[in-house]
Each structure stands twice: as C-alpha cells, then as structure tokens.
Design a protein around this motif. Sequence first.
Motif, PDB file in Angstrom:
ATOM      1  N   LYS A   2       0.785  -1.651  -0.033  1.00  0.00           N
ATOM      2  CA  LYS A   2       0.098  -0.077  -0.035  1.00  0.00           C
ATOM      3  C   LYS A   2       1.201   1.049   0.067  1.00  0.00           C
ATOM      4  O   LYS A   2       1.560   1.537  -0.210  1.00  0.00           O
ATOM      5  CB  LYS A   2      -1.549  -0.090   1.149  1.00  0.00           C
ATOM      6  N   SER A   3       0.338   2.455  -0.813  1.00  0.00           N
ATOM      7  CA  SER A   3       0.759   3.868  -0.535  1.00  0.00           C
ATOM      8  C   SER A   3       0.796   4.796   0.679  1.00  0.00           C
ATOM      9  O   SER A   3      -0.972   4.156   0.879  1.00  0.00           O
ATOM     10  CB  SER A   3       0.595   4.165  -2.630  1.00  0.00           C
ATOM     11  N   LEU A  18       7.866  -0.971  -2.230  1.00  0.00           N
ATOM     12  CA  LEU A  18       8.220  -1.956  -3.987  1.00  0.00           C
ATOM     13  C   LEU A  18       9.947  -0.451  -3.920  1.00  0.00           C
ATOM     14  O   LEU A  18      10.811  -0.820  -4.125  1.00  0.00           O
ATOM     15  CB  LEU A  18       8.088  -1.653  -4.829  1.00  0.00           C
ATOM     16  N   ILE A  19       9.238   0.722  -3.363  1.00  0.00           N
ATOM     17  CA  ILE A  19       9.793   1.777  -4.555  1.00  0.00           C
ATOM     18  C   ILE A  19       9.535   3.095  -2.786  1.00  0.00           C
ATOM     19  O   ILE A  19       8.742   2.785  -2.663  1.00  0.00           O
ATOM     20  CB  ILE A  19      10.363   2.494  -5.711  1.00  0.00           C
ATOM     21  N   GLY A 120      -3.624   4.859  -4.468  1.00  0.00           N
ATOM     22  CA  GLY A 120      -2.288   4.833  -4.399  1.00  0.00           C
ATOM     23  C   GLY A 120      -2.530   6.302  -3.425  1.00  0.00           C
ATOM     24  O   GLY A 120      -3.291   6.957  -3.111  1.00  0.00           O
ATOM     25  N   VAL A 121      -1.652   7.250  -3.937  1.00  0.00           N
ATOM     26  CA  VAL A 121      -1.024   8.560  -3.027  1.00  0.00           C
ATOM     27  C   VAL A 121      -0.651   9.538  -3.914  1.00  0.00           C
ATOM     28  O   VAL A 121      -0.121   9.268  -4.875  1.00  0.00           O
ATOM     29  CB  VAL A 121      -0.480   8.251  -1.602  1.00  0.00           C
ATOM     30  N   THR A 122      -0.926  10.426  -4.227  1.00  0.00           N
ATOM     31  CA  THR A 122      -0.684  11.871  -4.188  1.00  0.00           C
ATOM     32  C   THR A 122       0.278  12.794  -3.731  1.00  0.00           C
ATOM     33  O   THR A 122       0.219  13.375  -2.495  1.00  0.00           O
ATOM     34  CB  THR A 122      -1.940  12.410  -5.500  1.00  0.00           C
ATOM     35  N   ASP A 147      -0.199   1.694  -5.845  1.00  0.00           N
ATOM     36  CA  ASP A 147      -0.320   0.503  -5.063  1.00  0.00           C
ATOM     37  C   ASP A 147       0.586  -0.072  -5.643  1.00  0.00           C
ATOM     38  O   ASP A 147       0.414  -0.363  -6.613  1.00  0.00           O
ATOM     39  CB  ASP A 147      -1.874   0.041  -4.488  1.00  0.00           C
ATOM     40  N   SER A 148       1.247  -1.538  -5.345  1.00  0.00           N
ATOM     41  CA  SER A 148       1.436  -2.744  -5.684  1.00  0.00           C
ATOM     42  C   SER A 148       2.552  -2.679  -6.572  1.00  0.00           C
ATOM     43  O   SER A 148       2.034  -3.662  -7.427  1.00  0.00           O
ATOM     44  CB  SER A 148       0.203  -4.063  -5.319  1.00  0.00           C
ATOM     45  N   ILE A 149       2.953  -1.644  -6.523  1.00  0.00           N
ATOM     46  CA  ILE A 149       3.412  -1.912  -8.053  1.00  0.00           C
ATOM     47  C   ILE A 149       4.487  -0.431  -8.401  1.00  0.00           C
ATOM     48  O   ILE A 149       4.892   0.501  -7.593  1.00  0.00           O
ATOM     49  CB  ILE A 149       2.610  -1.801  -9.480  1.00  0.00           C
TER      50      ILE A 149
END
Length: 196
Positions: A2-3, A18-19, A120-122, A147-149
């Motif tokens: 999750k972002s 992930l990043i 995701g988030v911004t 999320d998830s990438i």
Amino acid sequence: YKSEIVKTDNSITLKNGLISRTFRTVPNGATVAYENHMTGESVIRGVKPEASVVLDGKQYPIGGLDGQEEYGYLLPEWIDSLKSNPNAFQLKDVKTGKIKKRFDWKQKRYNADLPWPPPGVTLQMEYRHSDENLKNIKFFVNYELYDSIPLMCKWIEVENRGKERVRLNSFVSEYLAVVESEVNVENNETWSTPNI
C-alpha cells in the motif's frame, strides 16, 4: 504494498514497500533519496532541481539544493549543509491525498475488476519565485505513487495569475542524478541501463 506518505519536520516520503522517494522540504523542495526496495539499491547519487523552466528566454530551476561537492555518491549527512539557489522557484506549499480520476476510462470486460482511479497517493508541491516580475507565476510539481507496483508518475503545471503574458519557452520535468549501472571505456554493442 500500500502506498503511503510519511512527513517529518523537514522531509516528506512517498513509499509503497517497493520503491520510495524522499524530498527535503527545507530550505527548498528537492529529492534527496530514491530507493528501489526490491533490490536494496539507491537510485540517485546527487541532488538536482525537481524541474526547470525557461520563461521569456531565462532559465529557472524549480526547487533543488546546491552545494553537493561530490556527485559520485550522496551521503545523508551532507544534506543538512545544502543550500537553496536564490534564482530557483522556492517551495511554498505541500498537499497530499488519494489519487483522483483525471479522465473517464471506459472499462472493458477483461479489465472490469480494476479500480479507477488506481489506488495510491498523490503529492503536490507548489513553487513560487521571489522576483517581483515572477510573483504571479506558480509551478505545481505533482507525483502519484501507485499501490502494488514500482511505478511513480510525475508532471508539472504552471499558473499565471498576473495580467502580463509570460512565455514558457521550454521545460524539463525531471532531473535525476542516477547511479550508473555500468561504466565501460570500450565500444560495446549493448549497455546495462539504470535500474529505474
């Protein structure tokens, strides 16, 4: 994966496991870390402006920090000594939130189960200049982390609230001083590209 966005007094981090990308917010906005958590690698080795523009023939950095003497690598203890360029657009405001739908997307039967907008988030960073001739110009640097990438989106927006026209001659939306994946002095048919 999750972002999320993590804020401190002088930094903000976008991360999803992930990043991650960390920005310094004082004395100006600048990427000070960009990590690939899948490989454990640091992507950047230097601090650069977040973007740059040429307005009426004159170039201006947007954000960034100056004073890094060695660009072969970046040590965290150097970051506190970096200074803001007085010619740069300066960070004035930061807004965060969830990703919003920017356009309608007609889903097909093979992707009907995908959410829109993507989860995701911004992060939006607003920059202004101290020059009297540029006081009505705002630049917004926008980031989305999904999320998830291991994917991040970035774009810039410009807003002129003044009565005078200003010509945007050109822009660069991303500066990254990345770590070289390979250095070779001979002519190779192929080169390894950075892990970005």
